[in-house]
Design a protein around this motif. Structure first.
Motif, short mmCIF file in Angstrom:
data_model
loop_
_atom_site.label_atom_id
_atom_site.label_comp_id
_atom_site.label_asym_id
_atom_site.label_seq_id
_atom_site.Cartn_x
_atom_site.Cartn_y
_atom_site.Cartn_z
N TYR A 474 -6.44 1.88 1.32
CA TYR A 474 -7.50 1.09 0.69
C TYR A 474 -6.98 0.50 -0.61
CZ TYR A 474 -10.67 3.54 3.89
OH TYR A 474 -11.28 4.04 5.01
N ALA A 475 -5.68 0.63 -0.84
CA ALA A 475 -5.07 0.19 -2.08
C ALA A 475 -3.92 -0.79 -1.78
CB ALA A 475 -4.57 1.40 -2.87
N HIS A 476 -3.11 -1.03 -2.78
CA HIS A 476 -1.97 -1.93 -2.62
C HIS A 476 -0.79 -1.19 -2.00
CE1 HIS A 476 -3.57 -4.36 -6.33
NE2 HIS A 476 -4.41 -4.35 -5.30
N THR A 477 0.15 -1.92 -1.44
CA THR A 477 1.38 -1.33 -0.90
C THR A 477 2.59 -2.01 -1.53
OG1 THR A 477 1.67 -2.86 0.96
CG2 THR A 477 0.18 -0.98 1.30
N GLY A 478 3.76 -1.48 -1.23
CA GLY A 478 5.00 -2.02 -1.81
C GLY A 478 5.70 -3.04 -0.95
N THR A 479 5.00 -3.61 0.03
CA THR A 479 5.60 -4.59 0.93
C THR A 479 6.00 -5.86 0.18
OG1 THR A 479 4.19 -3.77 2.72
CG2 THR A 479 5.19 -5.94 3.03
N PRO A 480 7.20 -6.40 0.41
CA PRO A 480 7.57 -7.68 -0.19
C PRO A 480 6.64 -8.80 0.29
CG PRO A 480 9.51 -6.55 0.64
CD PRO A 480 8.30 -5.81 1.17
N VAL A 481 6.64 -9.91 -0.42
CA VAL A 481 5.78 -11.04 -0.07
C VAL A 481 6.63 -12.28 0.22
CG1 VAL A 481 3.82 -10.20 -1.41
CG2 VAL A 481 5.51 -11.72 -2.50
N PRO A 482 6.13 -13.17 1.07
CA PRO A 482 6.85 -14.40 1.35
C PRO A 482 6.65 -15.43 0.24
CG PRO A 482 4.83 -14.36 2.60
CD PRO A 482 4.89 -13.05 1.87
N VAL A 483 7.57 -16.36 0.17
CA VAL A 483 7.46 -17.51 -0.74
C VAL A 483 7.76 -18.76 0.08
CG1 VAL A 483 8.23 -18.59 -2.88
CG2 VAL A 483 8.32 -16.09 -2.65
N TYR A 484 6.83 -19.69 0.10
CA TYR A 484 7.03 -20.94 0.83
C TYR A 484 7.08 -22.08 -0.19
CZ TYR A 484 5.44 -18.04 4.72
OH TYR A 484 5.29 -17.04 5.65
N ALA A 485 8.02 -23.02 -0.01
CA ALA A 485 8.19 -24.09 -1.00
C ALA A 485 8.40 -25.44 -0.33
CB ALA A 485 9.38 -23.76 -1.90
N TYR A 486 7.78 -26.44 -0.92
CA TYR A 486 7.99 -27.82 -0.49
C TYR A 486 8.06 -28.73 -1.71
CZ TYR A 486 6.85 -32.60 0.35
OH TYR A 486 6.88 -33.96 0.29
N GLY A 487 8.97 -29.68 -1.66
CA GLY A 487 8.98 -30.73 -2.67
C GLY A 487 10.15 -30.67 -3.61
N ALA A 488 9.97 -31.26 -4.78
CA ALA A 488 11.04 -31.38 -5.78
C ALA A 488 11.47 -30.00 -6.27
CB ALA A 488 10.55 -32.23 -6.94
N GLY A 489 12.70 -29.62 -5.98
CA GLY A 489 13.22 -28.32 -6.38
C GLY A 489 12.95 -27.20 -5.42
N ALA A 490 12.37 -27.50 -4.27
CA ALA A 490 12.01 -26.45 -3.31
C ALA A 490 13.21 -25.64 -2.86
CB ALA A 490 11.31 -27.07 -2.10
N GLU A 491 14.39 -26.27 -2.82
CA GLU A 491 15.58 -25.59 -2.31
C GLU A 491 15.98 -24.38 -3.14
OE1 GLU A 491 17.04 -29.72 -3.63
OE2 GLU A 491 15.10 -28.76 -3.26
N LEU A 492 15.45 -24.26 -4.36
CA LEU A 492 15.76 -23.10 -5.19
C LEU A 492 15.04 -21.83 -4.71
CD1 LEU A 492 15.60 -24.44 -8.88
CD2 LEU A 492 17.61 -24.12 -7.43
N PHE A 493 14.05 -21.98 -3.85
CA PHE A 493 13.18 -20.86 -3.53
C PHE A 493 13.47 -20.21 -2.17
CE2 PHE A 493 11.15 -23.29 -6.80
CZ PHE A 493 10.63 -22.32 -7.65
N GLY A 494 14.54 -20.59 -1.53
CA GLY A 494 14.94 -19.91 -0.31
C GLY A 494 15.68 -18.63 -0.63
N GLY A 495 15.74 -17.70 0.32
CA GLY A 495 16.50 -16.47 0.13
C GLY A 495 15.64 -15.29 -0.28
N SER A 496 16.31 -14.25 -0.75
CA SER A 496 15.64 -13.00 -1.13
C SER A 496 15.86 -12.74 -2.61
CB SER A 496 16.22 -11.84 -0.30
OG SER A 496 15.60 -10.63 -0.64
N TYR A 497 14.78 -12.41 -3.32
CA TYR A 497 14.88 -12.22 -4.76
C TYR A 497 13.66 -11.44 -5.25
CZ TYR A 497 12.37 -16.64 -3.96
OH TYR A 497 11.54 -17.62 -3.47
N ASP A 498 13.58 -11.23 -6.55
CA ASP A 498 12.46 -10.50 -7.15
C ASP A 498 11.37 -11.47 -7.57
OD1 ASP A 498 11.48 -7.87 -8.23
OD2 ASP A 498 11.45 -9.03 -10.08
N ASN A 499 10.14 -10.97 -7.70
CA ASN A 499 9.05 -11.88 -8.10
C ASN A 499 9.25 -12.48 -9.48
OD1 ASN A 499 8.44 -9.55 -9.57
ND2 ASN A 499 6.39 -9.29 -8.74
N THR A 500 9.97 -11.80 -10.37
CA THR A 500 10.25 -12.38 -11.69
C THR A 500 11.10 -13.64 -11.56
OG1 THR A 500 12.17 -10.90 -11.90
CG2 THR A 500 10.11 -10.18 -12.92
#
Length: 512
Positions: A474-500
Motif C-alpha cells: 500500500y506504499a511506494h516501492t524501489g522499482t526504477p521508472v521509465p523516461v520518455y523523451a521527444y524533441g530538442a535534446g531528447a537524445e540525452l535521455f536514452g540509457g540508464s541513469y539516476d533520477n538526479t
C-alpha cells in the motif's frame, strides 16, 4: 560534404522501418503504432541535427507511475482475446528516446514524492519528506524552475492533486517537511511563477486555521485566482499571473479521478492546454505537469482508477505533442515517474498465466466515489446489511454473489464471486460498518485493508485479481521508472541513469 556523409551513416544505423525518415522532406513518425487500432502521433524528427537548447520544455511526471502502470494502460486499451493478445500503445511510449532512472533517496530505496521530486528539480538526493533542501534539512538548493525563471522563461506548475502537495512543491519551494503546507503555499505566492493549475491549496489558512488565507495572499501578490470553467477557458497570453483551480474537487481537494470526471469538467489535458496559452512568449517556457492520483490509486490498490489517470496523462501529453508539431526544433517533452506505488503486477497467483482486463470495464467509479456512495447509504439506513449493498456492488463493479440468480448465466461466469471471495467481502463489509475508531488495527487488518475502507479496498482487490492484477504494497516501492523523451535534446535521455541526472541533463541543455 562531411555533414551529408555523417547524416547518411546515421541513417544506415537506423532499423529498416525507420529509413523513410531519412528521405528529404520526410518527418519521422515517432508515434507510429503497429498494433491494431492504435492512435498515431506524428512528430518531427529530433535526431537530424546537433543538440540544441529547447525553447519550450514540458516535464510530465506520473506520480507513482513505473513500467507496469504504463503497460497496464496499454493492455487495457488493447486486445485481451486469446490468440489475439496485443497492446495498444500510449503516445509517449512511442517517443524516439527512452531511458530508465533509479529512484532511491538519501534514506531509502523506497522513497517518497518529496525526495524524488527534489531529485528531479534540483539534482540532489535528500531525506524522504524533504523538499528542495540538502540532507542536512537546512541548505536550500535552487531548483530548475527558479533558474529558468531567472533566465527569462515563463514557468508553469500543474498538478491533479493539491497544488502545494510534495511533487509540485518541489518545483517552487524549499521546506524541511512536506507537511508544512502553509509555508509551501506562501512560497508559491512569492515565487512569481506565471501559471499554477489543477487542485486546491491544502491547509489554506494554516494547520490551525488561524493564518491569512493563502488564496487572498496570492491575489495580493498579483495572481488571478480563478475557479470556474468559463474563467479557465478564457485564459490567454495576456492573463498575467494565474492560479486556475479545478471547479470540481474530490478527496482532499484534488481533481477528480479521470474515472469519475464528467465530460463537461476541466481535465488535466485542459489545464496543460491553458498553461500553454498563458505561458507562450518569445523567451519560451518550462512547464511541470504532474498526474498525481496515479499514486493515490496505487496506494489504495485500485487498478482501474490508476489506469484511467495514466490515460488522462496520455491525453495531456498529446496536447504538448500538438504544440511541439508547431515548434518541432524548439520543444522538448519528457515523461517520467517519481517512483512506483503499490507494487503493481500484471499477473496474479490464482490466475496463472491468464489475464482478463476486460473485467475492469465493469468498474464504473473509483474507490473514493464508492466510499462516498456507501457513506450516504449509511446515513439513510443505519442497520444496513450485505443484502442491501450487494446490488450496488453488482451495478458498479459487475461482481455477482454466488447465490444470485444471475450467477447461473453462463455469459456472466467471469463475474461470479467464489465462495472464498464472497466470504472475504462479507468480512470486509462487517468491518466497514464499524465506526473508524472501532475497526481492527492489527497486522492482519493492515495487510488486508492497508488503512483504507475495508469494503472498497476488498472490492478493488477482487476485481483486480480476477483481471490478473496483483499488488504487493500500500506504499511506494524501489522499482526504477521509465523516461520518455521527444524533441530538442531528447537524445540525452536514452540509457540508464539516476533520477538526479534528469535535472543534470536539463541543466546541460539549458545552460543553467
Amino acid at each position: 560534404m562531411k555533414k551529408k556523409i555523417i547524416s547518411l551513416l546515421m541513417c544506415l544505423m537506423l532499423p529498416l522501418s525507420a529509413l523513410t525518415a531519412c528521405a528529404p522532406g520526410n518527418a519521422q513518425n515517432s508515434g507510429a503504432d503497429t498494433t491494431a487500432g492504435a492512435t498515431t502521433t506524428t512528430v518531427a524528427d529530433s535526431k537530424s541535427g546537433a543538440v540544441k537548447e529547447p525553447k519550450y520544455i514540458f516535464l510530465f511526471v506520473g506520480d507513482g507511475m513505473s513500467h507496469v502502470q504504463i503497460n497496464a494502460a496499454q493492455v487495457y486499451r488493447g486486445n485481451n482475446t486469446e490468440g489475439e493478445v496485443t497492446t495498444k500503445s500510449l503516445n509517449f511510449t512511442q517517443f524516439p528516446e527512452a531511458g530508465v532512472a533509479t529512484t532511491h533517496d538519501a534514506t531509502s530505496f523506497c522513497p517518497d514524492s518529496a525526495s524524488t521530486a527534489t531529485s528531479l528539480s534540483t539534482g540532489v538526493k535528500t531525506h524522504s519528506g524533504v523538499i528542495g533542501m540538502e540532507k542536512d534539512k537546512k541548505t536550500v538548493v535552487p531548483n530548475i524552475s527558479e533558474k529558468l525563471k531567472a533566465k527569462g522563461k515563463k514557468i508553469g506548475i500543474v498538478s491533479t492533486v493539491t497544488i502545494n502537495h510534495a511533487t509540485p512543491a518541489a518545483f517552487y519551494s524549499h521546506v524541511a517537511s512536506r507537511n508544512d503546507y502553509y509555508d509551501i503555499a506562501m512560497q508559491m505566492a512569492e515565487s512569481g511563477f506565471d501559471y499554477f493549475g489543477g487542485g486546491s491549496i491544502s491547509q489554506a489558512t494554516g494547520k490551525n486555521k488561524d493564518q491569512a488565507d493563502a488564496y487572498g495572499v496570492l491575489e495580493s501578490k498579483g495572481y488571478k485566482v480563478i475557479k470556474t470553467k468559463e474563467e479557465i477557458e478564457a485564459l490567454n497570453s495576456f492573463s498575467g499571473k494565474v492560479y486556475a483551480m479545478s471547479p470540481v474537487l474530490q478527496d482532499s481537494g484534488a481533481m477528480p479521478y479521470s474515472l469519475d470526471a464528467k465530460s463537461d469538467g476541466v481535465s488535466f489535458a485542459d489545464f496543460v492546454k491553458k498553461g500553454i496559452d498563458v505561458l507562450d512568449n518569445e523567451n519560451g517556457f518550462f512547464m511541470m505537469a504532474e498526474s498525481g492520483k496515479i499514486d493515490w490509486a496505487g496506494h489504495a490498490n485500485d487498478a482501474l482508477s490508476g489506469i484511467s489517470d495514466v490515460l488522462g496523462l496520455d491525453e495531456a501529453v498529446q496536447v504538448a505533442v500538438d504544440f511541439a508539431n508547431k515548434h518541432p526544433d524548439e520543444t522538448l517533452i519528457l515523461v517520467t515517474g517519481d517512483h512506483e506505488t503499490g507494487g503493481m503486477t500484471i499477473g496474479y497467483a490464482a490466475t496463472g498465466y491468464d489475464t482478463a482486463f476486460s473485467i475492469l470495464n465493469n468498474q464504473k467509479l473509483s474507490y473514493v466515489a464508492f466510499d462516498e456512495m456507501i457513506g450516504k447509504m449509511k446515513e439513510e439506513k443505519t442497520n444496513m446489511t450485505m443484502a442491501d449493498v450487494m446490488p450496488v456492488i453488482t451495478e458498479n463493479f459487475g461482481l455477482i454473489a454466488p447465490t444470485d440468480a444471475a450467477a447461473k448465466d453462463e455469459s456472466k461466469k467471469a463475474f461470479v464471486l467464489t465462495d472464498y471471495e464472497y466470504k472475504k467481502l462479507e468480512n470486509a463489509f462487517a468491518e466497514s460498518m464499524k465506526a473508524e475508531d472501532k475497526r481492527s488495527s492489527d497486522d492482519e487488518a493492515m495487510l488486508l485493508y492497508g488503512g483504507y475502507d475495508p469494503l472498497s479496498v476488498t472490492l478493488t482487490h477482487i476485481i483486480n485479481n480476477k483481471a490478473g492484477i496483483g499488488w504487493t504494497s500500500y506504499a511506494h516501492t524501489g522499482t526504477p521508472v521509465p523516461v520518455y523523451a521527444y524533441g530538442a535534446g531528447a537524445e540525452l535521455f536514452g540509457g540508464s541513469y539516476d533520477n538526479t541526472d534528469i535535472y543534470k541533463k536539463l541543466a546541460e541543455l539549458t545552460g543553467i
